[in-house]
Design a protein around this motif. Structure first.
Motif, PDB file in Angstrom:
ATOM      1  N   LEU A  72       0.799  -1.216  -0.127  1.00 24.23           N
ATOM      2  CA  LEU A  72      -0.068  -0.118   0.077  1.00 24.23           C
ATOM      3  C   LEU A  72       0.888   1.201   0.119  1.00 24.23           C
ATOM      4  O   LEU A  72       2.056   1.483   0.534  1.00 24.23           O
ATOM      5  N   PRO A  73       0.142   2.321  -0.706  1.00 19.65           N
ATOM      6  CA  PRO A  73       1.245   3.432  -0.717  1.00 19.65           C
ATOM      7  C   PRO A  73       1.253   4.276   0.621  1.00 19.65           C
ATOM      8  O   PRO A  73       0.001   4.205   1.408  1.00 19.65           O
ATOM      9  N   THR A  74       2.390   4.798   1.015  1.00 18.42           N
ATOM     10  CA  THR A  74       2.421   5.496   2.378  1.00 18.42           C
ATOM     11  C   THR A  74       1.635   6.610   2.473  1.00 18.42           C
ATOM     12  O   THR A  74       1.640   7.429   1.512  1.00 18.42           O
ATOM     13  N   ARG A  75       0.652   6.705   3.391  1.00 14.07           N
ATOM     14  CA  ARG A  75      -0.142   7.857   3.569  1.00 14.07           C
ATOM     15  C   ARG A  75       1.015   9.037   4.021  1.00 14.07           C
ATOM     16  O   ARG A  75       1.253   8.841   5.098  1.00 14.07           O
ATOM     17  N   ARG A  76       0.822   9.996   3.549  1.00 12.35           N
ATOM     18  CA  ARG A  76       1.665  11.364   4.002  1.00 12.35           C
ATOM     19  C   ARG A  76       0.930  11.913   5.139  1.00 12.35           C
ATOM     20  O   ARG A  76      -0.150  12.045   5.197  1.00 12.35           O
ATOM     21  N   ARG A  77       2.019  12.368   6.211  1.00 10.54           N
ATOM     22  CA  ARG A  77       1.513  13.187   7.294  1.00 10.54           C
ATOM     23  C   ARG A  77       1.557  14.730   7.355  1.00 10.54           C
ATOM     24  O   ARG A  77       0.977  15.454   7.996  1.00 10.54           O
ATOM     25  N   LEU A  78       2.650  14.773   6.269  1.00  8.33           N
ATOM     26  CA  LEU A  78       3.003  16.407   6.352  1.00  8.33           C
ATOM     27  C   LEU A  78       2.582  16.858   4.618  1.00  8.33           C
ATOM     28  O   LEU A  78       2.678  15.824   3.878  1.00  8.33           O
TER      29      LEU A  78
ATOM     30  N   SER B  81      16.879  29.106   1.241  1.00  8.51           N
ATOM     31  CA  SER B  81      15.477  28.713   0.825  1.00  8.51           C
ATOM     32  C   SER B  81      14.417  28.457   1.712  1.00  8.51           C
ATOM     33  O   SER B  81      14.939  28.043   3.045  1.00  8.51           O
ATOM     34  N   ALA B  82      13.055  28.889   1.724  1.00 10.71           N
ATOM     35  CA  ALA B  82      12.375  28.515   2.511  1.00 10.71           C
ATOM     36  C   ALA B  82      11.238  27.495   2.103  1.00 10.71           C
ATOM     37  O   ALA B  82      11.064  27.191   0.943  1.00 10.71           O
ATOM     38  N   ILE B  83      10.844  26.642   3.144  1.00 10.83           N
ATOM     39  CA  ILE B  83       9.652  25.612   2.901  1.00 10.83           C
ATOM     40  C   ILE B  83       8.536  25.622   3.881  1.00 10.83           C
ATOM     41  O   ILE B  83       9.077  25.813   4.841  1.00 10.83           O
ATOM     42  N   ARG B  84       7.502  25.432   3.408  1.00 11.18           N
ATOM     43  CA  ARG B  84       6.342  25.519   4.396  1.00 11.18           C
ATOM     44  C   ARG B  84       5.938  23.956   4.706  1.00 11.18           C
ATOM     45  O   ARG B  84       5.698  23.089   3.713  1.00 11.18           O
ATOM     46  N   ILE B  85       5.786  23.637   5.956  1.00 11.94           N
ATOM     47  CA  ILE B  85       5.571  22.300   6.446  1.00 11.94           C
ATOM     48  C   ILE B  85       4.246  22.344   7.350  1.00 11.94           C
ATOM     49  O   ILE B  85       4.279  23.052   8.199  1.00 11.94           O
ATOM     50  N   LYS B  86       3.090  21.623   6.871  1.00 12.17           N
ATOM     51  CA  LYS B  86       1.886  21.441   7.553  1.00 12.17           C
ATOM     52  C   LYS B  86       1.789  20.213   7.764  1.00 12.17           C
ATOM     53  O   LYS B  86       1.820  19.153   7.230  1.00 12.17           O
ATOM     54  N   ASN B  87       1.047  20.080   9.044  1.00 13.51           N
ATOM     55  CA  ASN B  87       0.455  18.947   9.631  1.00 13.51           C
ATOM     56  C   ASN B  87      -0.613  18.454   8.982  1.00 13.51           C
ATOM     57  O   ASN B  87      -1.545  19.249   9.376  1.00 13.51           O
ATOM     58  N   THR B  88      -1.129  17.401   8.350  1.00 15.07           N
ATOM     59  CA  THR B  88      -2.390  17.346   7.657  1.00 15.07           C
ATOM     60  C   THR B  88      -3.087  16.060   8.540  1.00 15.07           C
ATOM     61  O   THR B  88      -4.024  15.670   8.270  1.00 15.07           O
ATOM     62  N   CYS B  89      -2.247  15.373   9.727  1.00 10.96           N
ATOM     63  CA  CYS B  89      -2.915  14.440  10.532  1.00 10.96           C
ATOM     64  C   CYS B  89      -3.921  14.889  11.627  1.00 10.96           C
ATOM     65  O   CYS B  89      -3.890  16.026  11.928  1.00 10.96           O
ATOM     66  N   LYS B  90      -4.603  13.863  12.180  1.00  7.55           N
ATOM     67  CA  LYS B  90      -5.515  14.287  13.245  1.00  7.55           C
ATOM     68  C   LYS B  90      -4.705  14.154  14.657  1.00  7.55           C
ATOM     69  O   LYS B  90      -5.554  14.338  15.725  1.00  7.55           O
ATOM     70  N   SER B  91      -3.475  13.725  14.540  1.00  7.54           N
ATOM     71  CA  SER B  91      -2.581  13.679  15.676  1.00  7.54           C
ATOM     72  C   SER B  91      -1.327  14.687  15.649  1.00  7.54           C
ATOM     73  O   SER B  91      -1.111  15.141  14.564  1.00  7.54           O
TER      74      SER B  91
ATOM     75  N   ALA C 232       1.131  20.491  15.879  1.00  6.90           N
ATOM     76  CA  ALA C 232      -0.141  19.795  16.341  1.00  6.90           C
ATOM     77  C   ALA C 232      -0.959  19.720  15.153  1.00  6.90           C
ATOM     78  O   ALA C 232      -0.697  20.121  13.972  1.00  6.90           O
ATOM     79  N   PRO C 233      -2.293  18.961  15.226  1.00 11.63           N
ATOM     80  CA  PRO C 233      -2.931  18.744  13.884  1.00 11.63           C
ATOM     81  C   PRO C 233      -3.527  19.807  13.176  1.00 11.63           C
ATOM     82  O   PRO C 233      -3.874  21.013  13.933  1.00 11.63           O
ATOM     83  N   GLY C 234      -3.146  20.239  12.068  1.00 12.12           N
ATOM     84  CA  GLY C 234      -3.270  21.532  11.094  1.00 12.12           C
ATOM     85  C   GLY C 234      -2.407  22.595  11.292  1.00 12.12           C
ATOM     86  O   GLY C 234      -2.472  23.451  10.736  1.00 12.12           O
ATOM     87  N   GLU C 235      -1.416  22.216  12.228  1.00 12.29           N
ATOM     88  CA  GLU C 235      -0.483  23.400  12.428  1.00 12.29           C
ATOM     89  C   GLU C 235       0.550  23.469  11.285  1.00 12.29           C
ATOM     90  O   GLU C 235       0.901  22.203  10.631  1.00 12.29           O
ATOM     91  N   SER C 236       1.122  24.505  10.837  1.00 12.71           N
ATOM     92  CA  SER C 236       2.232  24.633   9.898  1.00 12.71           C
ATOM     93  C   SER C 236       3.181  25.523  10.352  1.00 12.71           C
ATOM     94  O   SER C 236       3.173  26.236  11.485  1.00 12.71           O
ATOM     95  N   ILE C 237       4.494  25.359   9.829  1.00 16.17           N
ATOM     96  CA  ILE C 237       5.411  26.042   9.997  1.00 16.17           C
ATOM     97  C   ILE C 237       6.424  26.269   8.770  1.00 16.17           C
ATOM     98  O   ILE C 237       6.253  25.646   7.952  1.00 16.17           O
ATOM     99  N   ILE C 238       6.976  27.418   8.815  1.00 12.17           N
ATOM    100  CA  ILE C 238       8.186  27.779   7.766  1.00 12.17           C
ATOM    101  C   ILE C 238       9.435  27.579   8.215  1.00 12.17           C
ATOM    102  O   ILE C 238       9.841  28.448   9.135  1.00 12.17           O
ATOM    103  N   ALA C 239      10.252  26.665   7.336  1.00  5.73           N
ATOM    104  CA  ALA C 239      11.527  26.346   7.885  1.00  5.73           C
ATOM    105  C   ALA C 239      12.232  26.958   7.028  1.00  5.73           C
ATOM    106  O   ALA C 239      12.005  27.179   5.630  1.00  5.73           O
TER     107      ALA C 239
END
Length: 225
Positions: free
Chosen positions: A93-99, A119-129, A153-160
């Motif tokens: 099965l394909p791995t379900r992405r968390r980010l 360079s900047a990259i935006r990382i967002k948590n798409t999980c419920k945990s 946290a769930p739905g939280e994002s950060i710019i690294a």
């Protein structure tokens, strides 16, 4: 003078007794043959019938036992076989992405040899945990990320921000030929809840770590801007 054979009374008595005995004996023998033969035949027939019924019952019981044994063997699924099949199915099965990453597969840097670019990259948590992420690179001496990891946290994002030192080209090497040398990897790990981030989390739970994305380096040509 004629001589007449005379039998003694004893001979007459013996003859008469023989006739009487023979007379009594014949009906007895006949009656014995008549009564014993059917009885013996009936007994033999009954015995044969009982033996055949017993053999049929034994054969039926043996056949029924074999059917139960075969069905038990065919219907049984050893736990390790079931577990092995499940493991193989999960691996296919394909791995379900968390980010969710933006940009999703490339990091763009300005091409300035001898300088440190970013360079900047935006990382967002798409999980419920809660999810922890970690940054890795094939060139740790010249590249790093700030922050190098965190727990979202769930739905939280950060710019690294990713920093990279651009080396001077060798033998008139073109910038486009350097993009495949350095790569970045973003890994993720589900955690129980809010906690302080430590890199050791990924070492303690290696079997739960997922590779979210491998990012390639792309240099932007200053002349094109």
């Amino acid at each position: 003078m004629a001589i007449v054979d005379q039998k003694s009374p004893t001979d007459n008595t013996h003859s008469n007794n023989s006739k009487v005995w023979g007379f009594l004996k014949l009906p007895f023998l006949g009656g014995s043959n008549t009564n014993t033969t059917p009885s013996s035949s009936t007994t033999n027939t009954t015995t044969s019938t009982m033996m055949m019924q017993q053999q049929q019952q034994q054969h039926h019981h043996h056949h029924h036992h074999n059917l139960q044994h075969n069905s038990l063997i065919e219907g049984s699924n050893p736990p390790h076989a079931s577990n092995s099949v499940s493991s193989v199915a999960r691996s296919l099965l394909p791995t379900r992405r968390r980010l969710k990453l933006d940009p999703s597969s490339k990091l763009y840097f300005p091409y300035e040899p001898g300088k440190q670019v970013r360079s900047a990259i935006r990382i967002k948590n798409t999980c419920k945990s809660h999810v922890a992420f970690k940054f890795q690179t094939t060139a740790p001496k010249s590249c790093f990320m700030r922050p190098p990891g965190a727990i979202l946290a769930p739905g939280e994002s950060i710019i690294a921000t990713v920093f990279k030192f651009v080396e001077h080209p060798e033998n008139n090497e073109k910038p486009m030929e350097q993009k495949s040398r350095v790569k970045f990897k973003i890994m993720s790990l589900k955690v129980k809840g809010a906690m302080d981030y430590v890199p050791e989390l990924f070492d303690e739970q290696k079997d739960q770590v997922a590779i979210e994305q491998i990012l390639r380096v792309v240099f932007l040509d200053p002349a094109a801007s």
